[in-house]
Design a protein around this motif. Structure first.
Motif, mmCIF file in Angstrom:
data_model
loop_
_atom_site.group_PDB
_atom_site.id
_atom_site.type_symbol
_atom_site.label_atom_id
_atom_site.label_comp_id
_atom_site.label_asym_id
_atom_site.label_seq_id
_atom_site.Cartn_x
_atom_site.Cartn_y
_atom_site.Cartn_z
ATOM 1 N N THR A 82 31.413 43.427 31.803
ATOM 2 C CA THR A 82 31.504 42.241 30.960
ATOM 3 C C THR A 82 30.258 42.127 30.100
ATOM 4 O OG1 THR A 82 32.807 41.159 32.671
ATOM 5 C CG2 THR A 82 31.871 39.737 30.964
ATOM 6 N N LEU A 83 30.447 42.248 28.799
ATOM 7 C CA LEU A 83 29.320 42.089 27.878
ATOM 8 C C LEU A 83 29.046 40.610 27.680
ATOM 9 C CD1 LEU A 83 30.414 44.765 25.260
ATOM 10 C CD2 LEU A 83 28.371 44.877 26.714
ATOM 11 N N THR A 84 27.775 40.245 27.720
ATOM 12 C CA THR A 84 27.455 38.829 27.507
ATOM 13 C C THR A 84 27.863 38.412 26.101
ATOM 14 O OG1 THR A 84 25.214 39.426 26.852
ATOM 15 C CG2 THR A 84 25.549 38.770 29.151
ATOM 16 N N ALA A 85 27.870 39.358 25.167
ATOM 17 C CA ALA A 85 28.254 39.034 23.796
ATOM 18 C C ALA A 85 29.684 38.508 23.717
ATOM 19 C CB ALA A 85 28.110 40.274 22.918
ATOM 20 N N ALA A 86 30.502 38.878 24.717
ATOM 21 C CA ALA A 86 31.893 38.420 24.704
ATOM 22 C C ALA A 86 32.033 37.023 25.310
ATOM 23 C CB ALA A 86 32.766 39.402 25.480
ATOM 24 N N LEU A 87 30.928 36.471 25.790
ATOM 25 C CA LEU A 87 30.979 35.180 26.472
ATOM 26 C C LEU A 87 30.268 34.118 25.641
ATOM 27 C CD1 LEU A 87 30.024 36.427 30.056
ATOM 28 C CD2 LEU A 87 32.307 35.780 29.259
ATOM 29 N N PRO A 88 30.599 32.852 25.871
ATOM 30 C CA PRO A 88 29.824 31.795 25.197
ATOM 31 C C PRO A 88 28.407 31.737 25.767
ATOM 32 C CG PRO A 88 31.418 30.850 26.722
ATOM 33 C CD PRO A 88 31.679 32.325 26.693
ATOM 34 N N GLU A 89 27.547 30.910 25.147
ATOM 35 C CA GLU A 89 26.152 30.848 25.602
ATOM 36 C C GLU A 89 26.022 30.336 27.028
ATOM 37 O OE1 GLU A 89 23.405 28.723 22.937
ATOM 38 O OE2 GLU A 89 24.290 29.992 21.372
ATOM 39 N N ARG A 90 26.915 29.420 27.374
ATOM 40 C CA ARG A 90 26.871 28.889 28.746
ATOM 41 C C ARG A 90 27.812 29.721 29.611
ATOM 42 N NH1 ARG A 90 25.407 24.127 30.059
ATOM 43 N NH2 ARG A 90 24.156 22.893 28.628
ATOM 44 N N ILE A 91 27.229 30.311 30.643
ATOM 45 C CA ILE A 91 28.013 31.196 31.503
ATOM 46 C C ILE A 91 27.934 30.659 32.928
ATOM 47 C CG2 ILE A 91 28.179 33.549 32.420
ATOM 48 C CD1 ILE A 91 26.760 34.487 29.838
ATOM 49 N N SER A 92 29.090 30.570 33.596
ATOM 50 C CA SER A 92 29.031 30.186 35.009
ATOM 51 C C SER A 92 29.534 31.353 35.856
ATOM 52 C CB SER A 92 29.871 28.931 35.259
ATOM 53 O OG SER A 92 31.236 29.258 35.241
ATOM 54 N N LEU A 93 28.853 31.588 36.956
ATOM 55 C CA LEU A 93 29.208 32.694 37.840
ATOM 56 C C LEU A 93 29.441 32.168 39.255
ATOM 57 C CD1 LEU A 93 26.574 35.326 36.638
ATOM 58 C CD2 LEU A 93 28.962 35.089 35.909
ATOM 59 N N HIS A 94 30.588 32.523 39.816
ATOM 60 C CA HIS A 94 30.920 32.134 41.185
ATOM 61 C C HIS A 94 31.358 33.382 41.952
ATOM 62 C CE1 HIS A 94 31.280 28.177 39.254
ATOM 63 N NE2 HIS A 94 31.100 27.655 40.457
ATOM 64 N N PRO A 95 31.225 33.336 43.283
ATOM 65 C CA PRO A 95 31.758 34.458 44.079
ATOM 66 C C PRO A 95 33.295 34.441 44.033
ATOM 67 C CG PRO A 95 31.025 32.691 45.514
ATOM 68 C CD PRO A 95 30.615 32.292 44.126
ATOM 69 N N LEU A 96 33.914 35.586 44.272
ATOM 70 C CA LEU A 96 35.378 35.673 44.279
ATOM 71 C C LEU A 96 35.938 34.781 45.375
ATOM 72 C CD1 LEU A 96 36.827 39.282 44.021
ATOM 73 C CD2 LEU A 96 36.591 37.562 42.227
ATOM 74 N N PRO A 97 36.879 33.893 45.040
ATOM 75 C CA PRO A 97 37.508 33.089 46.107
ATOM 76 C C PRO A 97 38.513 33.939 46.869
ATOM 77 C CG PRO A 97 38.517 32.593 43.987
ATOM 78 C CD PRO A 97 37.408 33.585 43.705
ATOM 79 N N GLY A 98 38.733 33.605 48.123
ATOM 80 C CA GLY A 98 39.714 34.338 48.915
ATOM 81 C C GLY A 98 39.077 35.378 49.814
ATOM 82 N N PHE A 99 37.762 35.567 49.703
ATOM 83 C CA PHE A 99 37.059 36.536 50.551
ATOM 84 C C PHE A 99 35.885 35.836 51.226
ATOM 85 C CE2 PHE A 99 39.016 38.840 47.066
ATOM 86 C CZ PHE A 99 39.755 39.783 47.748
ATOM 87 N N ALA A 100 35.432 36.416 52.359
ATOM 88 C CA ALA A 100 34.321 35.810 53.088
ATOM 89 C C ALA A 100 33.046 35.924 52.259
ATOM 90 C CB ALA A 100 34.147 36.510 54.432
ATOM 91 N N LEU A 101 32.322 34.821 52.164
ATOM 92 C CA LEU A 101 31.080 34.817 51.399
ATOM 93 C C LEU A 101 29.958 35.464 52.204
ATOM 94 C CD1 LEU A 101 29.604 33.752 48.827
ATOM 95 C CD2 LEU A 101 29.055 31.706 50.160
ATOM 96 N N ILE A 102 29.261 36.412 51.598
ATOM 97 C CA ILE A 102 28.076 36.975 52.242
ATOM 98 C C ILE A 102 26.878 36.128 51.826
ATOM 99 C CG2 ILE A 102 26.562 38.985 52.423
ATOM 100 C CD1 ILE A 102 29.106 40.713 51.969
ATOM 101 N N ALA A 103 26.607 36.059 50.548
ATOM 102 C CA ALA A 103 25.627 35.113 50.019
ATOM 103 C C ALA A 103 25.739 35.111 48.502
ATOM 104 C CB ALA A 103 24.204 35.502 50.428
ATOM 105 N N ASP A 104 25.518 33.967 47.896
ATOM 106 C CA ASP A 104 25.535 33.797 46.441
ATOM 107 C C ASP A 104 26.801 34.414 45.821
ATOM 108 O OD1 ASP A 104 23.095 32.667 46.964
ATOM 109 O OD2 ASP A 104 21.941 34.443 46.401
ATOM 110 N N LEU A 105 26.617 35.528 45.070
ATOM 111 C CA LEU A 105 27.751 36.126 44.377
ATOM 112 C C LEU A 105 28.356 37.289 45.158
ATOM 113 C CD1 LEU A 105 26.270 36.085 40.758
ATOM 114 C CD2 LEU A 105 27.881 34.474 41.792
ATOM 115 N N SER A 106 27.824 37.529 46.332
ATOM 116 C CA SER A 106 28.260 38.683 47.117
ATOM 117 C C SER A 106 29.313 38.258 48.145
ATOM 118 C CB SER A 106 27.032 39.278 47.815
ATOM 119 O OG SER A 106 27.440 40.263 48.727
ATOM 120 N N VAL A 107 30.489 38.898 48.084
ATOM 121 C CA VAL A 107 31.543 38.607 49.065
ATOM 122 C C VAL A 107 31.943 39.884 49.778
ATOM 123 C CG1 VAL A 107 32.511 36.623 47.826
ATOM 124 C CG2 VAL A 107 33.374 38.930 47.350
#
Ligand code: HEM
Ligand code: SF4
Ligand code: SF4
Ligand code: FES
Lengths: 250, 249
Positions: free
Chosen positions: B79-104
């Protein structure tokens, strides 16, 4: 020692396949029926006589030489059963508890994904029809003889059914349109070799059909409201087709 | 003109009793050709040294960097940041066990799926290694290869309303694998076997054709076509089941 009597147990149930087929088939039949239904209702746009002919046709008037309204009752009962089967099967798909409701709402909110939203629209419109459709079906089943240009117009206007019909029209057309679109995707009947083109064409066809039947429905309901309004002082008087009317006294 | 990105990241470490779920927002100067992989590494090198996220291949091959990017699942490395708006939100994938932060932990989930659906070739007999392999037509090989491109990233599970609502659902990743082995002449399983695996509401009949998987699979697998193909086959198998039962009586 004699060997115990044994008999093989089935490995799996074929019911999930049956239920899935029944869900699709009932939806397909209902959606096709609703299209024919709308065409018959719109006879009022041609003339009052045309609406009378359509109503008597379904009572077997042109086959038996007299109207047999119970034929309509039987048919309405069949459609009601089909609707009941469809709704019962659809219940399996409804979000069943708070966690599921929360999950699908948050998911739809987050992803802003078109087809997921369409499914939620289908659940919402289907839910509304649970309550709205039976009102209409019950009147048709119990008073089949009161279907006709004046009789229906009086029900719509003087009987204050038009708000029900107005909401039902939108619910049915939107639900049926989305349903047929998803049916085509689900079973892979796409009007193109690749999914992207096929889906685009399907979506176009879906919106065109929904718009067409909404306009036809609104026009027909409008015609019935207008007729019902002008016929209100004589509400309850049955319609007599133009060729059976007695010559006005000279 | 170069932009300053505002990146909001879901932070939580379930193994740390002091950690509470929160969103942390960092500013970052956008660089040419920047991917989310580069952006996240910059943040970890500067302001967020304890930030957890997964990467291996950085080329859309390993499937470990899937995350929810502005609400939709995708591969961070692709995913190129250029393809995204200036404000970007990042979440871990739902449906999987969370390890920490963005890592599942997609691995455990995918392994359970593989065991449940037996996603390996079931040979009719031990292959004779001294013989030539049975030939496969190039067209069919191509078709199988197309489905084999799945990288088990888990995006289709995060993209699927059914999977989100009903955690037992095998999802497009599982169904696609059955489609792959159903195509493969080396696999000895027939539709009666396939029906045992996916002929239920956790399998093909649970799919509500929401098309999230089809639209959001980063490898653009032809998932709708596989799902419809399996649905037709399994419905036919279900019908067959009725008649077979009568035969046995
Ligand atoms: C009590 C009334 C109704 C309820 C509760 C209801 C509910 C639903 C629901 C929830 C679905 C989605 C099922 C799924 O995702 O697999 C659905 C599908 C569908 N409905 Fe209805 N519905 C009702 C009446 C109707 C009517 C009157 C029509 C005809 C216009 C119709 C046509 C369809 C079609 C074509 C589908 C797609 C079938 C499929 O996906 O297999 N439904 N319905
Ligand atoms: S089917 Fe696509 S989205 Fe799903 S795991 Fe495979 S590559 Fe990822
Ligand atoms: S079509 Fe929809 S319900 Fe079926 S697997 Fe894909 S996202 Fe899930
Ligand atoms: S790091 Fe391997 S797919 Fe993104």
């Amino acid at each position: 020692m004699p060997a115990p009597a044994t008999h093989a147990l089935p490995r799996v149930s074929h019911w999930p396949a049956m239920l899935d087929l029944a869900q699709s088939l009932s939806g397909l039949l209902l959606a096709l029926f609703m299209w024919f239904h709308m065409c018959f209702v719109s006879a009022i746009l041609l003339s009052e006589d045309a609406a009378w002919i359509v109503a008597r046709f379904f009572e077997g008037y042109f086959v038996f030489g007299r109207a047999l309204p119970w034929l309509v009752s039987v048919f309405v009962a069949l459609i009601s059963s089909l609707l009941a089967v469809h709704a019962l099967l659809a219940l399996r798909k409804f979000p069943a508890d708070w966690a599921q409701y929360r999950a699908i709402a948050a998911h739809s909110d987050r992803t802003r994904h078109g087809d997921t939203l369409l499914w939620l629209v289908q659940v919402a419109t289907g839910f509304a029809m649970f309550f709205l459709a039976p009102v209409h079906l019950y009147t048709m089943m119990t008073r089949p003889e009161l279907i006709g240009p004046f009789e229906s117009a009086d029900r719509v206007w003087s009987g204050f059914y038009w708000p029900l019909y107005l909401i039902l029209l939108f619910m049915v057309e939107i639900h049926g349109g989305v349903g047929l679109y998803r049916l085509a995707l689900k079973w892979g009947w796409l009007p193109a070799r690749n999914t992207r083109d096929g889906r685009r064409r399907l979506a176009l066809a879906k919106w065109a059909l929904t718009a067409f039947f909404l306009i036809l429905g609104l026009a027909s309901l409008g015609a019935y409201m207008k007729l019902g309004h002008s016929h209100a002082p004589l509400a309850g008087e049955p319609y007599v087709p133009s060729w059976l009317r007695a010559e006005p006294a000279r | 003109m170069s932009r300053t990105l505002s990146i909001s990241i879901f932070r939580h470490n379930p193994r740390d009793p002091a950690s509470a779920p929160r969103m942390e927002t960092h500013e970052l100067a956008e660089a040419p050709g920047m991917t989310l992989f580069i952006a996240l590494n910059r943040l970890r090198e500067s302001v967020a040294p304890d930030l957890s996220f997964d990467f291996v291949c950085r080329a859309g091959v390993c499937g470990s960097c899937a995350m929810v990017i502005n609400g939709r699942p995708g591969l961070a490395c692709r995913t190129l940041t250029a393809a995204l708006p200036e404000r970007i939100s990042l979440h871990p994938l739902p449906g999987f066990a969370l390890i920490a932060d963005l890592s599942v932990d997609t691995g455990t989930w995918m392994r359970e799926l593989a065991e449940r659906l037996e996603t390996w070739v079931h040979l009719a007999a031990e292959p004779d290694l001294d013989l030539l392999e049975a030939p496969l037509s190039p067209g069919l090989a191509e078709e199988i290869h197309e489905l084999d491109r799945c990288i088990e990233c888990g995006c289709c599970i995060a993209a699927c309303g059914t999977a989100q609502m009903r955690p037992g659902f095998v999802g497009a990743v599982g169904l696609n694998k059955i489609a792959r082995f159903r195509l493969d002449p080396a696999d000895s399983r027939d539709d009666a076997d396939h029906y045992e695996l996916i002929g239920n509401d956790q399998g093909i009949f649970g799919c509500m054709s929401l098309m999230g998987c089809e639209d959001l699979c980063p490898k653009e697998l032809p998932l709708q076509a596989q799902l419809a193909w399996l649905r037709r086959g399994m419905a036919r198998q279900g019908l067959r089941g009725i008649f077979d039962k009568k035969d046995k009586k």
